[in-house]
Scaffold this motif. Structure first.
Motif, PDB file in Angstrom:
ATOM      1  N   SER A  40      -7.244 -99.667 -57.634  1.00  0.00           N
ATOM      2  CA  SER A  40      -7.741 -98.957 -56.462  1.00  0.00           C
ATOM      3  C   SER A  40      -9.191 -98.573 -56.678  1.00  0.00           C
ATOM      4  CB  SER A  40      -6.899 -97.695 -56.263  1.00  0.00           C
ATOM      5  OG  SER A  40      -7.588 -96.751 -55.486  1.00  0.00           O
ATOM      6  N   TRP A  84       4.216 -93.854 -52.253  1.00  0.00           N
ATOM      7  CA  TRP A  84       4.455 -95.049 -53.060  1.00  0.00           C
ATOM      8  C   TRP A  84       5.900 -95.482 -52.835  1.00  0.00           C
ATOM      9  CZ3 TRP A  84       2.232 -94.546 -58.715  1.00  0.00           C
ATOM     10  CH2 TRP A  84       0.852 -94.292 -58.649  1.00  0.00           C
ATOM     11  N   ILE A 124      -2.905-102.717 -51.525  1.00  0.00           N
ATOM     12  CA  ILE A 124      -2.333-101.619 -52.311  1.00  0.00           C
ATOM     13  C   ILE A 124      -2.127-102.050 -53.756  1.00  0.00           C
ATOM     14  CG2 ILE A 124      -1.211-100.684 -50.257  1.00  0.00           C
ATOM     15  CD1 ILE A 124       1.469-101.612 -51.416  1.00  0.00           C
ATOM     16  N   ASP A 125      -2.090-101.074 -54.660  1.00  0.00           N
ATOM     17  CA  ASP A 125      -1.852-101.331 -56.067  1.00  0.00           C
ATOM     18  C   ASP A 125      -0.388-101.676 -56.315  1.00  0.00           C
ATOM     19  OD1 ASP A 125      -4.454-100.938 -56.804  1.00  0.00           O
ATOM     20  OD2 ASP A 125      -4.156 -98.943 -57.660  1.00  0.00           O
ATOM     21  N   ARG A 156      -4.883 -96.597 -62.466  1.00  0.00           N
ATOM     22  CA  ARG A 156      -3.432 -96.423 -62.615  1.00  0.00           C
ATOM     23  C   ARG A 156      -2.930 -97.303 -63.749  1.00  0.00           C
ATOM     24  NH1 ARG A 156      -3.562 -96.474 -56.156  1.00  0.00           N
ATOM     25  NH2 ARG A 156      -3.570 -94.224 -55.835  1.00  0.00           N
ATOM     26  N   LYS A 192       0.268 -96.540 -50.567  1.00  0.00           N
ATOM     27  CA  LYS A 192      -0.858 -96.943 -51.408  1.00  0.00           C
ATOM     28  C   LYS A 192      -0.450 -97.750 -52.640  1.00  0.00           C
ATOM     29  CE  LYS A 192      -3.725 -94.666 -48.781  1.00  0.00           C
ATOM     30  NZ  LYS A 192      -4.606 -95.419 -47.860  1.00  0.00           N
ATOM     31  N   CYS A 193       0.829 -97.830 -52.934  1.00  0.00           N
ATOM     32  CA  CYS A 193       1.196 -98.469 -54.194  1.00  0.00           C
ATOM     33  C   CYS A 193       2.677 -98.848 -54.200  1.00  0.00           C
ATOM     34  CB  CYS A 193       0.907 -97.501 -55.352  1.00  0.00           C
ATOM     35  SG  CYS A 193       1.015 -98.218 -57.000  1.00  0.00           S
ATOM     36  N   SER A 230      -1.643-103.506 -61.625  1.00  0.00           N
ATOM     37  CA  SER A 230      -2.664-102.475 -61.796  1.00  0.00           C
ATOM     38  C   SER A 230      -2.435-101.649 -63.056  1.00  0.00           C
ATOM     39  CB  SER A 230      -2.662-101.528 -60.592  1.00  0.00           C
ATOM     40  OG  SER A 230      -2.720-102.242 -59.389  1.00  0.00           O
TER      41      SER A 230
END
Length: 300
Positions: A10, A131, A194-195, A15, A154-155, A223
């Motif tokens: 990100s 997440w 997104i991660d 992360r 986001k992940c 990530s």
């Protein structure tokens, strides 16, 4: 030279190491602030027995009020909303406002939307992220639509223990029969910006095998890695962090584009290789990561 593949993160956060801690474990919660991980999952789900759920929530309520953590991403893994514990977990999330709510075993868009609706209706800040754990066959198949379910997401975090259990795939070195599914999850996440965090490695004593799996996960585009023990943090940080050689290459690219004759060019010749401005953007992100880590180290 041009393969700046360290840009798998990100633009806001690193992360590399995502440590999971049972919220019912007082001792583990106290140790978290002294660890060098990038993120902490405060787990209310699988690692907490049903009779300990209320106590675990109270532990986190006290932790966030009395000793707020600084410099790490704070993630609250809730129980699924359809369970008897899910709504109380969400009430806690609204109250303590972690950085992330992590939903387990996500299979459908509706599961993400329900959590997002609760946060929005409660007036939670827009930057309180969601997440999703991808750990079932249906979750893998629906990963792309899940990644696009809501602006808060986001992940992804991969959960291979459950995926192995539901598919019958054996736990073997190299994860050969799981790689196609892992790459499918990575591709879905990246397609939506997104991660994606690699699954836990269960035997924290086997550092050699963990290192091999970190190296594999890094090559696959993850990530970072979800961890179950503090001794795993250093390896994850090293393998998912900026590679020194890549950093040198990045600095060379930045310097080359800063030359007066290159400032208005989209492509330059650098030591016999064609370098585009997209490589410059990647280089700048990588150097920013290095600076972020240096600043965090100074302030710790």
């Amino acid at each position: 030279m041009i393969s700046l593949t360290d840009i798998n993160f990100s633009p806001v956060r690193l992360r590399r190491s995502v440590l999971s801690v049972p919220a019912s474990n007082h001792r583990a919660l106290e140790k978290v602030r002294n660890l060098d991980c990038d993120a902490v999952i405060f787990d209310l789900e699988d690692s907490v027995a049903p009779e300990k759920k209320a106590e675990a929530r109270e532990n986190l309520r006290r932790l966030f009020k009395e000793k707020p953590l600084q410099g790490v991403e704070r993630i609250l893994r809730i129980n699924a909303l359809e369970t008897e514990f899910g709504r109380a977990d969400m009430d806690l999330a609204v109250e303590i406002s972690p950085d992330v709510v992590l939903i387990p075993k996500v299979e459908h868009v509706a599961e993400v939307q329900s959590v997002a609706d609760i946060l929005s209706e409660a007036g939670s800040p827009d930057d309180l992220a969601i997440w999703a754990m991808i750990e079932t066959p249906r979750g893998v198949l629906n990963a792309s639509v899940i990644a696009a379910a809501d602006e808060r997401i986001k992940c992804f975090v991969v959960g291979l223990n459950d995926l192995r259990k539901e598919t019958g795939v054996l736990s073997q070195p190299g994860r050969a029969y799981l790689v196609p599914w892992l790459m499918q999850i990575v591709l879905a996440g990246r397609a939506h910006g997104i991660d994606v965090i690699d699954s836990v490695f269960n035997d924290f004593r086997d550092t050699e095998a963990l290192e091999t799996e970190c190296r594999q996960g890094r090559a696959m585009g993850f990530s970072g890695k979800m961890l179950i023990h503090p001794t795993q943090i250093e390896l994850a940080n090293r393998h998912f962090g900026p590679d020194p050689e890549a950093v040198k290459d990045a600095e060379t690219i930045i310097a080359a584009f800063a030359e007066p004759e290159a400032r208005h060019l989209n492509v330059i010749n650098l030591n016999g290789q064609m370098v585009e401005r997209l490589h410059l953007a990647e280089a700048e992100k990588l150097v920013a990561k290095v600076k972020f880590l240096a600043e965090r180290k100074k302030s710790s």
